[in-house]
Design an enzyme around this catalytic site. Sequence first.
Site, PDB file in Angstrom:
ATOM      1  N   ASP A 187       9.275  -6.327  -2.402  1.00 37.60           N
ATOM      2  CA  ASP A 187      10.610  -6.190  -1.821  1.00 37.60           C
ATOM      3  C   ASP A 187      11.119  -7.513  -1.266  1.00 37.60           C
ATOM      4  O   ASP A 187      12.276  -7.876  -1.479  1.00 37.60           O
ATOM      5  CB  ASP A 187      10.605  -5.137  -0.694  1.00 37.60           C
ATOM      6  CG  ASP A 187      10.553  -3.725  -1.256  1.00 37.60           C
ATOM      7  OD1 ASP A 187      10.954  -3.539  -2.428  1.00 37.60           O
ATOM      8  OD2 ASP A 187      10.099  -2.813  -0.545  1.00 37.60           O
ATOM      9  N   ASP A 195      -2.239  -5.191  -0.803  1.00 35.44           N
ATOM     10  CA  ASP A 195      -2.212  -3.987  -1.641  1.00 35.44           C
ATOM     11  C   ASP A 195      -2.479  -4.301  -3.116  1.00 35.44           C
ATOM     12  O   ASP A 195      -2.819  -3.414  -3.893  1.00 35.44           O
ATOM     13  CB  ASP A 195      -0.851  -3.290  -1.537  1.00 35.44           C
ATOM     14  CG  ASP A 195      -0.589  -2.756  -0.137  1.00 35.44           C
ATOM     15  OD1 ASP A 195      -1.470  -2.915   0.729  1.00 35.44           O
ATOM     16  OD2 ASP A 195       0.491  -2.193   0.096  1.00 35.44           O
ATOM     17  N   ARG A 213       9.544  -7.140   9.183  1.00 29.09           N
ATOM     18  CA  ARG A 213       9.956  -6.382   8.004  1.00 29.09           C
ATOM     19  C   ARG A 213      11.475  -6.272   7.861  1.00 29.09           C
ATOM     20  O   ARG A 213      11.966  -5.393   7.154  1.00 29.09           O
ATOM     21  CB  ARG A 213       9.336  -4.980   8.045  1.00 29.09           C
ATOM     22  CG  ARG A 213       7.825  -4.941   7.858  1.00 29.09           C
ATOM     23  CD  ARG A 213       7.330  -3.560   7.517  1.00 29.09           C
ATOM     24  NE  ARG A 213       5.875  -3.462   7.472  1.00 29.09           N
ATOM     25  CZ  ARG A 213       5.130  -3.754   6.413  1.00 29.09           C
ATOM     26  NH1 ARG A 213       5.697  -4.169   5.295  1.00 29.09           N
ATOM     27  NH2 ARG A 213       3.814  -3.624   6.460  1.00 29.09           N
ATOM     28  N   GLY A 228       3.595  -7.081   5.845  1.00 30.87           N
ATOM     29  CA  GLY A 228       2.253  -6.925   6.415  1.00 30.87           C
ATOM     30  C   GLY A 228       1.426  -8.193   6.274  1.00 30.87           C
ATOM     31  O   GLY A 228       1.601  -8.972   5.337  1.00 30.87           O
ATOM     32  N   LYS A 236       2.534 -12.302  -1.954  1.00 34.79           N
ATOM     33  CA  LYS A 236       1.589 -11.870  -0.906  1.00 34.79           C
ATOM     34  C   LYS A 236       1.484 -10.355  -0.854  1.00 34.79           C
ATOM     35  O   LYS A 236       2.495  -9.677  -1.008  1.00 34.79           O
ATOM     36  CB  LYS A 236       2.121 -12.383   0.444  1.00 34.79           C
ATOM     37  CG  LYS A 236       1.448 -11.837   1.642  1.00 34.79           C
ATOM     38  CD  LYS A 236       2.397 -11.160   2.644  1.00 34.79           C
ATOM     39  CE  LYS A 236       2.941  -9.834   2.209  1.00 34.79           C
ATOM     40  NZ  LYS A 236       3.567  -9.026   3.255  1.00 34.79           N
ATOM     41  N   THR A 237       0.373  -9.791  -0.677  1.00 33.73           N
ATOM     42  CA  THR A 237       0.121  -8.433  -0.198  1.00 33.73           C
ATOM     43  C   THR A 237      -1.322  -8.057  -0.473  1.00 33.73           C
ATOM     44  O   THR A 237      -1.837  -8.287  -1.583  1.00 33.73           O
ATOM     45  CB  THR A 237       1.047  -7.332  -0.780  1.00 33.73           C
ATOM     46  OG1 THR A 237       0.629  -6.082  -0.240  1.00 33.73           O
ATOM     47  CG2 THR A 237       1.072  -7.223  -2.288  1.00 33.73           C
TER      48      THR A 237
HETATM   49  P1  FBP Z   1       2.942  -5.390   2.649  1.00 36.90           P
HETATM   50  O1  FBP Z   1       3.267  -4.622   1.416  1.00 36.90           O
HETATM   51  O2  FBP Z   1       4.123  -5.758   3.433  1.00 36.90           O
HETATM   52  O3  FBP Z   1       2.050  -6.556   2.337  1.00 36.90           O
HETATM   53  O4  FBP Z   1       2.066  -4.478   3.652  1.00 36.90           O
HETATM   54  C1  FBP Z   1       0.983  -3.777   3.227  1.00 36.90           C
HETATM   55  C2  FBP Z   1       0.415  -2.827   4.256  1.00 36.90           C
HETATM   56  O5  FBP Z   1      -0.744  -3.381   4.830  1.00 36.90           O
HETATM   57  C3  FBP Z   1       0.113  -1.489   3.588  1.00 36.90           C
HETATM   58  O6  FBP Z   1      -1.132  -1.520   2.953  1.00 36.90           O
HETATM   59  C4  FBP Z   1       0.206  -0.537   4.743  1.00 36.90           C
HETATM   60  O7  FBP Z   1       0.547   0.761   4.311  1.00 36.90           O
HETATM   61  C5  FBP Z   1       1.310  -1.129   5.568  1.00 36.90           C
HETATM   62  O8  FBP Z   1       1.317  -2.513   5.310  1.00 36.90           O
HETATM   63  C6  FBP Z   1       1.104  -0.882   7.036  1.00 36.90           C
HETATM   64  O9  FBP Z   1       2.221  -1.309   7.715  1.00 36.90           O
HETATM   65  P2  FBP Z   1       2.250  -1.699   9.240  1.00 36.90           P
HETATM   66  O10 FBP Z   1       1.664  -3.073   9.339  1.00 36.90           O
HETATM   67  O11 FBP Z   1       3.688  -1.695   9.573  1.00 36.90           O
HETATM   68  O12 FBP Z   1       1.436  -0.704   9.984  1.00 36.90           O
END
Ligand code: FBP
Length: 552
Positions: A173, A202, A142, A78, A199-200
């Site tokens: 991951d 979250d 991803r 993400g 990175k994230t």
């Molecule tokens: P990452 O863990 O890859 O950084 O992504 C976080 C995130 O933004 C989550 O908070 C959310 O649940 C998910 O990606 C949403 O995924 P998508 O971009 O596939 O809708």
Amino acid sequence: MNISALQKARAQYQPKLPKSLKGNVIVKEGNPTESVADQTEIKKLFPETYGMPVVTFEEGGENKKYAPMNVGVILSGGQAPGGHNVISGIFDGIKKLNPDSKLYGFLGGPGGMVKHNYCEITADFLAEYRNTGGFDIIGSGRTKLETEEQFEKSLVILKKLNIRAVVIIGGDDSNTNACVLAEYYASKKAGIQVLGCPKTIDGDLKNDMIETSFGFDTAVKVYSELIGNIERDANSAKKYWHFVKLMGRSASHIGLEAALETHPNITLISEEVAAKKLTLNEIVDDMAAVIAKRADNGNNFGVALIPEGLVEFIPEMKTLISELNDVLADGTENGEKFKTIKNEKERNKFLIGVLSEKSAALYAFLPERISSELTLERDPHGNVQVSLIETEKLLGDLLKDKLSKMKAEGKFSGKFKTQYHFFGYEGRCAAPSNFDADYCYSLGCTASNLVSAGKTGYMAIVRNTIAPAEQWIAGGVPITMMMNMEKRNGNMKPVIRKALVELDGAPFKYFSEKRAEWAIETSFVYPGPIQYWGPSEVCDRTTVTLQLEHKK
Ligand code: FBP
């Protein structure tokens, strides 16, 4: 013409760097390390990259001559504000070491390296992306890098481009996969270094070595601004309860930080719900009690924050979701049968017939919209796509029922009108705050120094981040040090431990001391928009979470 005034001005911003990265760098190595748990298994799986020391960069040393170094970079998962600055930091870092070095970006995430889709990142190309949000410079994806076939296909393009090191910018991951790739190339003596970068948005990639993942700071500041605006509206109109779902797949760090910034009336923390084994009804009862109490004081309004991942932390919902995962799995008799049923009501009837008694009862009890959302397609890792489940509306609907029952019993005399919001995508590509712009640029420069130091299987880290950037400490941590064994898809796998909200940690403790007051009083705080220029205490402010976690 196509860029905003802010973008234009922001392009001139020179990110702040730690003192140690400004000139020549000395590489200091610590003692051999161990993984956080399961040492025997992790050591066996990573014989080449296990036990390496933590590396710290210090200022000084002689002016060394470096051969040109070609580096590949990948954005994985993400979006998170600051990714473009990591790339800028790597670019400037390797060019500083030798101007003939080249940076290649693999397009659309890890899949780009496997499929040989790439571009060269030049100074001109990079110029318009400096200090901007988004991952659009090379795109993200991803795809999981896990098979030998993928590693070998990648090796072909890495060799062709004479790439010496790949930097994978990703979450837990992706960094686990970076380590697996580093181990593979080391065991094959392929001469390719693999490095990671945390990175994230979250905020769940943090531990003793990583103080925060990049993007968390900016994203949560954007959400806090919006929540503050909503609070002010709620306090002005005094007629709505606002239910705000906040992104963050599993952990509730975003919700907790937003609460610390804005003091809403209710904030649910998934980790606490799981620890107390709360049922959906108990959560609704607790929320109804706050709403009724505020109504008694004449306040028929409020703001409630709901973490995106909540449903998976409510034990009964967790069981239901895991039963649904089994029932809906591709290739199973039930899964294939389910696909052939087109009518919504028939689908629900079918599922109620195959679930366990308890889960069937819960499934039948849920509003149809929510039960259907629970059956939506899983992501490539088999996870429920929690961002698609309208938990905020589920709670709002259940509260409407509960409060009308309370009204009939004379226990609630107020009004309950709702507004719903989901904040996630609004913050993931925001223009990075000064903190993220500086932190990411520093992480990129750190990665370039790990390349020149010949390291592989390391993640770039920058510590002491509550101090001014000048005093930040840059270095590298062996990824194996952060690993343990966990069950994934039925098998034990080496993974970086995900950091959930710690209920005995300082941020949660502070929140739990204050929340009763915030529930009943109207103690809203309005943080306003991210500021890029102005007093340092406004512009360079870190998150409350970081300050509470690292206060000496
Ligand atoms: P990452 O863990 O890859 O950084 O992504 C976080 C995130 O933004 C989550 O908070 C959310 O649940 C998910 O990606 C949403 O995924 P998508 O971009 O596939 O809708």
